[in-house]
Design a protein around this motif. Structure first.
Motif, PDB file in Angstrom:
ATOM      1  N   MET B   1       5.186   4.346  -4.951  1.00  0.00           N
ATOM      2  CA  MET B   1       4.383   5.121  -4.021  1.00  0.00           C
ATOM      3  C   MET B   1       5.075   5.164  -2.663  1.00  0.00           C
ATOM      4  O   MET B   1       5.524   4.141  -2.179  1.00  0.00           O
ATOM      5  CB  MET B   1       3.030   4.437  -3.858  1.00  0.00           C
ATOM      6  CG  MET B   1       1.903   5.371  -4.017  1.00  0.00           C
ATOM      7  SD  MET B   1       0.283   4.603  -3.927  1.00  0.00           S
ATOM      8  CE  MET B   1       0.565   2.892  -3.762  1.00  0.00           C
ATOM      9  N   GLY B  25       6.642  16.165  -1.273  1.00  0.00           N
ATOM     10  CA  GLY B  25       5.862  15.572  -2.357  1.00  0.00           C
ATOM     11  C   GLY B  25       5.149  14.281  -1.992  1.00  0.00           C
ATOM     12  O   GLY B  25       4.459  13.688  -2.815  1.00  0.00           O
ATOM     13  N   ARG B  27       2.308  11.968  -0.713  1.00  0.00           N
ATOM     14  CA  ARG B  27       0.866  12.191  -0.677  1.00  0.00           C
ATOM     15  C   ARG B  27       0.134  11.088   0.080  1.00  0.00           C
ATOM     16  O   ARG B  27      -1.060  10.873  -0.095  1.00  0.00           O
ATOM     17  CB  ARG B  27       0.323  12.298  -2.117  1.00  0.00           C
ATOM     18  CG  ARG B  27       0.839  13.530  -2.860  1.00  0.00           C
ATOM     19  CD  ARG B  27       0.314  14.821  -2.247  1.00  0.00           C
ATOM     20  NE  ARG B  27       0.873  16.009  -2.847  1.00  0.00           N
ATOM     21  CZ  ARG B  27       1.912  16.691  -2.345  1.00  0.00           C
ATOM     22  NH1 ARG B  27       2.495  16.294  -1.215  1.00  0.00           N
ATOM     23  NH2 ARG B  27       2.355  17.769  -2.949  1.00  0.00           N
ATOM     24  N   TRP B  28       0.880  10.352   0.876  1.00  0.00           N
ATOM     25  CA  TRP B  28       0.269   9.269   1.638  1.00  0.00           C
ATOM     26  C   TRP B  28       0.950   9.247   3.004  1.00  0.00           C
ATOM     27  O   TRP B  28       2.122   8.893   3.112  1.00  0.00           O
ATOM     28  CB  TRP B  28       0.474   7.949   0.903  1.00  0.00           C
ATOM     29  CG  TRP B  28      -0.387   6.841   1.399  1.00  0.00           C
ATOM     30  CD1 TRP B  28      -1.411   6.933   2.283  1.00  0.00           C
ATOM     31  CD2 TRP B  28      -0.289   5.463   1.033  1.00  0.00           C
ATOM     32  NE1 TRP B  28      -1.968   5.698   2.477  1.00  0.00           N
ATOM     33  CE2 TRP B  28      -1.309   4.790   1.731  1.00  0.00           C
ATOM     34  CE3 TRP B  28       0.548   4.749   0.181  1.00  0.00           C
ATOM     35  CZ2 TRP B  28      -1.502   3.416   1.610  1.00  0.00           C
ATOM     36  CZ3 TRP B  28       0.353   3.394   0.067  1.00  0.00           C
ATOM     37  CH2 TRP B  28      -0.658   2.725   0.757  1.00  0.00           C
ATOM     38  N   GLY B  56      -3.681  17.684  -0.945  1.00  0.00           N
ATOM     39  CA  GLY B  56      -4.326  16.608  -1.698  1.00  0.00           C
ATOM     40  C   GLY B  56      -3.753  15.244  -1.352  1.00  0.00           C
ATOM     41  O   GLY B  56      -3.622  14.375  -2.204  1.00  0.00           O
ATOM     42  N   LYS B  58      -3.509  11.681   1.257  1.00  0.00           N
ATOM     43  CA  LYS B  58      -4.345  10.790   2.070  1.00  0.00           C
ATOM     44  C   LYS B  58      -3.741  10.659   3.463  1.00  0.00           C
ATOM     45  O   LYS B  58      -2.525  10.525   3.606  1.00  0.00           O
ATOM     46  CB  LYS B  58      -4.405   9.396   1.444  1.00  0.00           C
ATOM     47  CG  LYS B  58      -5.034   9.365   0.060  1.00  0.00           C
ATOM     48  CD  LYS B  58      -6.523   9.497   0.151  1.00  0.00           C
ATOM     49  CE  LYS B  58      -7.122   9.666  -1.239  1.00  0.00           C
ATOM     50  NZ  LYS B  58      -8.477  10.168  -1.196  1.00  0.00           N
ATOM     51  N   GLY B  72     -13.387  11.274  10.260  1.00  0.00           N
ATOM     52  CA  GLY B  72     -13.485  11.200   8.795  1.00  0.00           C
ATOM     53  C   GLY B  72     -12.132  11.250   8.115  1.00  0.00           C
ATOM     54  O   GLY B  72     -11.985  11.818   7.038  1.00  0.00           O
ATOM     55  N   ALA B  73     -11.131  10.645   8.741  1.00  0.00           N
ATOM     56  CA  ALA B  73      -9.819  10.517   8.087  1.00  0.00           C
ATOM     57  C   ALA B  73      -9.969   9.559   6.905  1.00  0.00           C
ATOM     58  O   ALA B  73     -11.008   8.920   6.748  1.00  0.00           O
ATOM     59  CB  ALA B  73      -8.781   9.992   9.077  1.00  0.00           C
ATOM     60  N   ASP B  74      -8.932   9.443   6.084  1.00  0.00           N
ATOM     61  CA  ASP B  74      -9.065   8.607   4.888  1.00  0.00           C
ATOM     62  C   ASP B  74      -9.051   7.115   5.183  1.00  0.00           C
ATOM     63  O   ASP B  74      -9.552   6.325   4.400  1.00  0.00           O
ATOM     64  CB  ASP B  74      -7.948   8.942   3.895  1.00  0.00           C
ATOM     65  CG  ASP B  74      -8.104  10.347   3.337  1.00  0.00           C
ATOM     66  OD1 ASP B  74      -9.135  10.602   2.694  1.00  0.00           O
ATOM     67  OD2 ASP B  74      -7.226  11.187   3.574  1.00  0.00           O
ATOM     68  N   GLN B  95     -16.057   3.009   2.491  1.00  0.00           N
ATOM     69  CA  GLN B  95     -15.591   4.364   2.174  1.00  0.00           C
ATOM     70  C   GLN B  95     -14.339   4.791   2.955  1.00  0.00           C
ATOM     71  O   GLN B  95     -14.044   5.980   3.063  1.00  0.00           O
ATOM     72  CB  GLN B  95     -16.715   5.362   2.420  1.00  0.00           C
ATOM     73  CG  GLN B  95     -18.020   4.977   1.761  1.00  0.00           C
ATOM     74  CD  GLN B  95     -18.322   5.784   0.516  1.00  0.00           C
ATOM     75  OE1 GLN B  95     -18.116   6.986   0.473  1.00  0.00           O
ATOM     76  NE2 GLN B  95     -18.799   5.128  -0.519  1.00  0.00           N
ATOM     77  N   PHE B  96     -13.649   3.833   3.522  1.00  0.00           N
ATOM     78  CA  PHE B  96     -12.399   4.125   4.199  1.00  0.00           C
ATOM     79  C   PHE B  96     -11.336   3.142   3.711  1.00  0.00           C
ATOM     80  O   PHE B  96     -11.652   1.998   3.384  1.00  0.00           O
ATOM     81  CB  PHE B  96     -12.547   3.970   5.720  1.00  0.00           C
ATOM     82  CG  PHE B  96     -13.386   5.029   6.373  1.00  0.00           C
ATOM     83  CD1 PHE B  96     -12.804   6.165   6.920  1.00  0.00           C
ATOM     84  CD2 PHE B  96     -14.769   4.892   6.441  1.00  0.00           C
ATOM     85  CE1 PHE B  96     -13.577   7.142   7.523  1.00  0.00           C
ATOM     86  CE2 PHE B  96     -15.551   5.866   7.038  1.00  0.00           C
ATOM     87  CZ  PHE B  96     -14.961   6.992   7.585  1.00  0.00           C
ATOM     88  N   ILE B  97     -10.097   3.618   3.690  1.00  0.00           N
ATOM     89  CA  ILE B  97      -8.991   2.735   3.346  1.00  0.00           C
ATOM     90  C   ILE B  97      -8.601   1.947   4.597  1.00  0.00           C
ATOM     91  O   ILE B  97      -8.455   2.523   5.679  1.00  0.00           O
ATOM     92  CB  ILE B  97      -7.777   3.552   2.851  1.00  0.00           C
ATOM     93  CG1 ILE B  97      -8.113   4.265   1.535  1.00  0.00           C
ATOM     94  CG2 ILE B  97      -6.545   2.667   2.701  1.00  0.00           C
ATOM     95  CD1 ILE B  97      -7.063   5.269   1.097  1.00  0.00           C
TER      96      ILE B  97
END
Lengths: 65, 206
Positions: B1, B25, B27-28, B56, B58, B72-74, B95-97
């Motif tokens: 990752m 590519g 995604r984080w 898509g 985070k 409301g970010a991830d 509900q958050f990382i």
């Protein structure tokens, strides 16, 4: 079937990522999941079929693993 | 990752970097604007959130717990001088990382007990991106920390960070880390998008 979750071999009955997430009681938000080191968006969890010894990374404090 | 940590350079803005990482590519994404105010970060974060949503991906924001909640970010990444993870968890809920920086096993243990979702662990080697730096870990450092985590049954993803470039990734992934965080390696590359593609490929080839 046994899969690797965060480097730990874990027995699961789940067939896809969505079922795994439900089984692990992951919250609706604030979770990131990667399969074989590639992040999988939640919209693709159902279609992501688990296979033996697949490497799953869950970015969430996983309980009871 | 692969986690891309935004930074600005002479050539690229924060958003340029994020756009290129997504295009490659990744995604984080972590938005890190260390010396800016919340008011300066807010508009950049909102645009970054839009971009990430489109791909898509985070989006984690460095240090700013209140802003993460407001927008409301991830999630949020907390460095050693930022708010303690436990306090952030109280404010943000589940509900958050929440990620925490660690240099030692004691840091990892504390983050684990504070219910962090991942560990950013480093530095792998000396880096010019960060101003204050703990002693470098090297491959042996990661092996030892991951072994201690196994013994303590700590099942958190550990992301290696700090001066990592493409040629380091195969050996680093083999130590058992879950991911790699990069910034300079991408932004200094001649073709950042192609570099991101290559880095992702390397994290998957183990």
């Amino acid at each position: 079937m046994k899969i690797n979750i965060n480097n730990r071999l874990t027995e699961t009955q789940a067939k896809n990522l969505q079922e795994l997430a439900v089984g692990l009681q992951l919250p609706d938000k604030g979770v990131a999941v990667a399969v074989n080191n590639q992040m999988v968006p939640r919209s693709q969890w159902t279609e992501t079929i688990l296979s033996e010894e697949m490497n799953v990374t869950i970015v969430k404090a996983v309980c009871g693993g | 990752m692969l986690q891309f940590i935004s930074h600005y350079t002479d050539r690229y803005t924060y958003l340029d970097g994020i756009r290129m990482a997504l295009e490659g590519g990744c995604r984080w994404i972590q938005l890190r604007m260390k010396h800016a105010t919340d008011d300066e970060v807010r508009p950049v974060a909102l645009q970054a959130m839009q971009l990430c949503k489109a791909y898509g991906a985070k989006l984690i924001i460095d240090d700013r717990v209140a802003l993460v909640k407001e927008l409301g970010a991830d999630g949020v990444h907390l460095g050693k001088n930022d708010m303690p993870v436990a306090e952030a968890r109280k404010l943000l809920g589940s509900q958050f990382i929440i990620g925490g920086t660690a240099n030692t096993f004691e840091d990892i243990l504390l983050h684990y007990k504070s219910s962090a979702d991942y560990i950013g662990c480093g530095p792998f080697r000396f880096t010019t991106t960060k101003e204050k730096l703990a002693p470098v870990l090297g491959l042996e450092g990661y092996r030892s920390l991951l072994e201690q985590m196994r013994e303590a049954k700590i099942q958190l993803p550990l992301v290696a960070i700090g001066g990592i470039s493409a040629e380091d990734i195969p050996a680093l992934m083999r130590t058992g880390v879950s991911g790699i965080a990069v910034s300079g390696a991408v932004l200094r590359a001649q073709d950042p998008v192609a570099e991101v593609k290559q880095l992702i490929k390397l994290t998957q080839e183990i």
